[in-house]
Scaffold this motif. Structure first.
Motif, PDB file in Angstrom:
ATOM      1  N   PHE A 113       0.926  -1.229  -0.071  1.00  0.00           N
ATOM      2  CA  PHE A 113      -0.019  -0.029  -0.265  1.00  0.00           C
ATOM      3  C   PHE A 113       0.922   1.233  -0.022  1.00  0.00           C
ATOM      4  N   GLY A 114       0.461   2.168  -0.600  1.00  0.00           N
ATOM      5  CA  GLY A 114       1.161   3.635  -0.630  1.00  0.00           C
ATOM      6  C   GLY A 114       0.455   4.495   0.573  1.00  0.00           C
ATOM      7  N   VAL A 115       1.257   5.591   0.923  1.00  0.00           N
ATOM      8  CA  VAL A 115       0.604   6.248   2.127  1.00  0.00           C
ATOM      9  C   VAL A 115       0.479   7.732   1.336  1.00  0.00           C
ATOM     10  N   VAL A 116      -0.551   8.381   1.618  1.00  0.00           N
ATOM     11  CA  VAL A 116      -0.697   9.826   1.438  1.00  0.00           C
ATOM     12  C   VAL A 116      -0.604  10.557   2.897  1.00  0.00           C
ATOM     13  N   LEU A 117       0.182  11.642   2.954  1.00  0.00           N
ATOM     14  CA  LEU A 117       0.279  12.166   4.425  1.00  0.00           C
ATOM     15  C   LEU A 117       0.099  13.530   4.437  1.00  0.00           C
ATOM     16  N   ARG A 118      -0.954  13.848   5.557  1.00  0.00           N
ATOM     17  CA  ARG A 118      -1.120  15.147   5.771  1.00  0.00           C
ATOM     18  C   ARG A 118      -0.979  15.402   7.216  1.00  0.00           C
ATOM     19  N   GLY A 119      -0.858  16.855   7.648  1.00  0.00           N
ATOM     20  CA  GLY A 119      -0.787  17.181   8.928  1.00  0.00           C
ATOM     21  C   GLY A 119      -1.624  18.260   9.149  1.00  0.00           C
ATOM     22  N   ALA A 120      -2.124  17.901  10.278  1.00  0.00           N
ATOM     23  CA  ALA A 120      -3.312  19.047  10.704  1.00  0.00           C
ATOM     24  C   ALA A 120      -2.903  19.521  12.238  1.00  0.00           C
ATOM     25  N   SER A 121      -3.048  20.900  12.386  1.00  0.00           N
ATOM     26  CA  SER A 121      -2.507  21.357  13.857  1.00  0.00           C
ATOM     27  C   SER A 121      -3.565  21.216  14.949  1.00  0.00           C
ATOM     28  N   TYR A 122      -3.259  21.050  16.125  1.00  0.00           N
ATOM     29  CA  TYR A 122      -4.018  20.732  16.985  1.00  0.00           C
ATOM     30  C   TYR A 122      -4.991  21.779  17.189  1.00  0.00           C
ATOM     31  N   GLU A 123      -4.864  23.258  16.396  1.00  0.00           N
ATOM     32  CA  GLU A 123      -5.821  24.003  16.412  1.00  0.00           C
ATOM     33  C   GLU A 123      -6.871  23.883  15.408  1.00  0.00           C
ATOM     34  N   LEU A 124      -6.499  23.097  14.505  1.00  0.00           N
ATOM     35  CA  LEU A 124      -7.474  22.997  13.375  1.00  0.00           C
ATOM     36  C   LEU A 124      -8.859  22.283  13.982  1.00  0.00           C
ATOM     37  N   GLN A 125     -10.160  23.119  13.744  1.00  0.00           N
ATOM     38  CA  GLN A 125     -11.470  22.613  14.568  1.00  0.00           C
ATOM     39  C   GLN A 125     -12.131  21.769  13.444  1.00  0.00           C
TER      40      GLN A 125
END
Length: 375
Positions: A113-125
């Protein structure tokens, strides 16, 4: 009689931990892992034999080494056939989470499997727009994510996941789907146990007056606090009423003053040891203490929680070490199994942390001697 499903889950988490250690260090030794994983050398030899049969490592006397071609054992010109894509959404792409992501990527790659990575800050509502874009643009087979469970949109995100038509696994999070409160499939560290390990270590050294310092009001910190209070009550450790500071963000102008105040409160309460979440906050407390002539661990023992960079500090920090790579491996494996068999029983996996004892903890000095040193 042991539960075969639980036993299999433990075996998988243990083997994932071995692969993570191998990827990090290039070699693993049985003698160094028996205490850490709390299993016998015979069990570890069986694990290594199984992983060698799967082409994931090469056994040597006393342990194993990585294969020259990498963890899959395939030659560089024969990559695995990619059969799907996993979308990963985590709160941060630095500090704690890269270890989890590396575990996810290694296990996903091993299973094609391939992986697509995203980061979301703790402040993202609200993470839904990010997840919706991933479905539209990446044709993902499933999600592994650590949503912010403390926002007004948290339950909406969970409900969206349940209805989006893709399987999902939460990592380091718990949640339920309404209205039936069905648990969501998840893999997480037993952070409650982590705090218990720290409390037991301090009690065994002879500490009786101890405190907890937290850096963030998060799902992890609440589980640490639960385990800490439970263990302190069980062990008869005294925790001063009102002493449980929540330090502000390290980037905040108030951080330095808060660390100073926390140290003052600890000494005025005659505390001899602290559990501090996380590593950078523990290091800041020690820096302030040493600048003021307070010895660590002579006057104040400190246990860090996270063990991301604790070993690099001077003195090297005793630390609770969540098995980040093993959590990532287990999450990817669980999701891929769900993709292959949508009707399989739901699983929630807890992976045990370990305690790494180093130089920042020691038996307490008598209060009078510690006071003189502090003054």
């Amino acid at each position: 009689m042991s539960d075969p499903i639980q036993t299999a889950a433990f075996a998988h988490a243990r083997r994932a931990h071995l692969l993570d250690a191998l990827a990090r260090d290039g070699a693993i030794r049985i003698s160094l892992l028996t205490d850490e994983l709390r299993v016998t050398p015979v069990t570890l030899r069986r694990d290594l034999a199984q992983l060698e049969r799967e082409g994931l490592l090469q056994r040597v006397h006393g342990g194993a080494v990585a294969l020259p071609a990498g963890p899959s054992g395939r030659p560089p010109d024969d990559p695995p056939t990619v059969t799907g894509t996993i979308a990963v959404l985590v709160p941060s792409l630095d500090y704690y989470w890269p270890g989890v992501v590396r575990g996810i990527e290694a296990e996903a790659r091993r299973q094609g499997f391939g992986v697509v990575l995203r980061g979301a800050s703790y402040e993202l509502q609200d993470e839904r727009p990010v997840l919706e874009r991933l479905i539209r643009g990446e044709n993902v087979s499933g999600f592994i994510l650590a949503p912010n469970t403390d926002t007004e949109h948290a339950q909406d995100v969970i409900q969206w996941l349940a209805e989006c038509g893709r399987p999902s696994v939460l990592v380091e999070r718990d949640a339920v789907v309404l209205p039936g409160h069905e648990p969501v499939e998840s893999v997480r560290t037993d952070h409650t146990l982590g705090a218990v390990l720290a409390a037991r270590h301090l009690a065994a050294l002879g500490h009786r007056r101890v405190g907890l310092v937290m850096s963030r009001n998060s799902p992890t910190s609440r589980k640490i606090a639960d385990g800490w209070h439970e263990a302190c009550a069980e062990l008869g450790l005294m925790t001063t009423s009102g002493f449980e500071p929540l330090l502000p963000d390290r980037r905040s102008p108030a951080f330095s003053a808060s660390v100073d105040s926390t140290l003052d409160d600890a000494l005025n309460s005659d505390l001899t040891a602290l559990l501090v979440h996380s590593d950078p906050e523990a290091m800041a407390l020690i820096d302030v203490a040493l600048n003021r002539g307070i010895s660590v661990p002579g006057d104040l023992s400190i246990v860090a929680y996270d063990d991301e960079i604790a070993e690099l500090f001077t003195p090297a920090l005793t630390a609770v070490s969540p098995p980040r790579g093993a959590v990532g491996h287990a999450a990817a494996d669980l999701l891929i199994k769900r993709i292959a068999d949508p009707d399989r029983p739901l699983s929630r996996i807890l992976v045990n942390p370990s305690l790494q004892v180093r130089a920042s903890t020691a038996p307490p000095r008598p209060v009078g001697e510690r006071r003189r040193a502090a003054e």
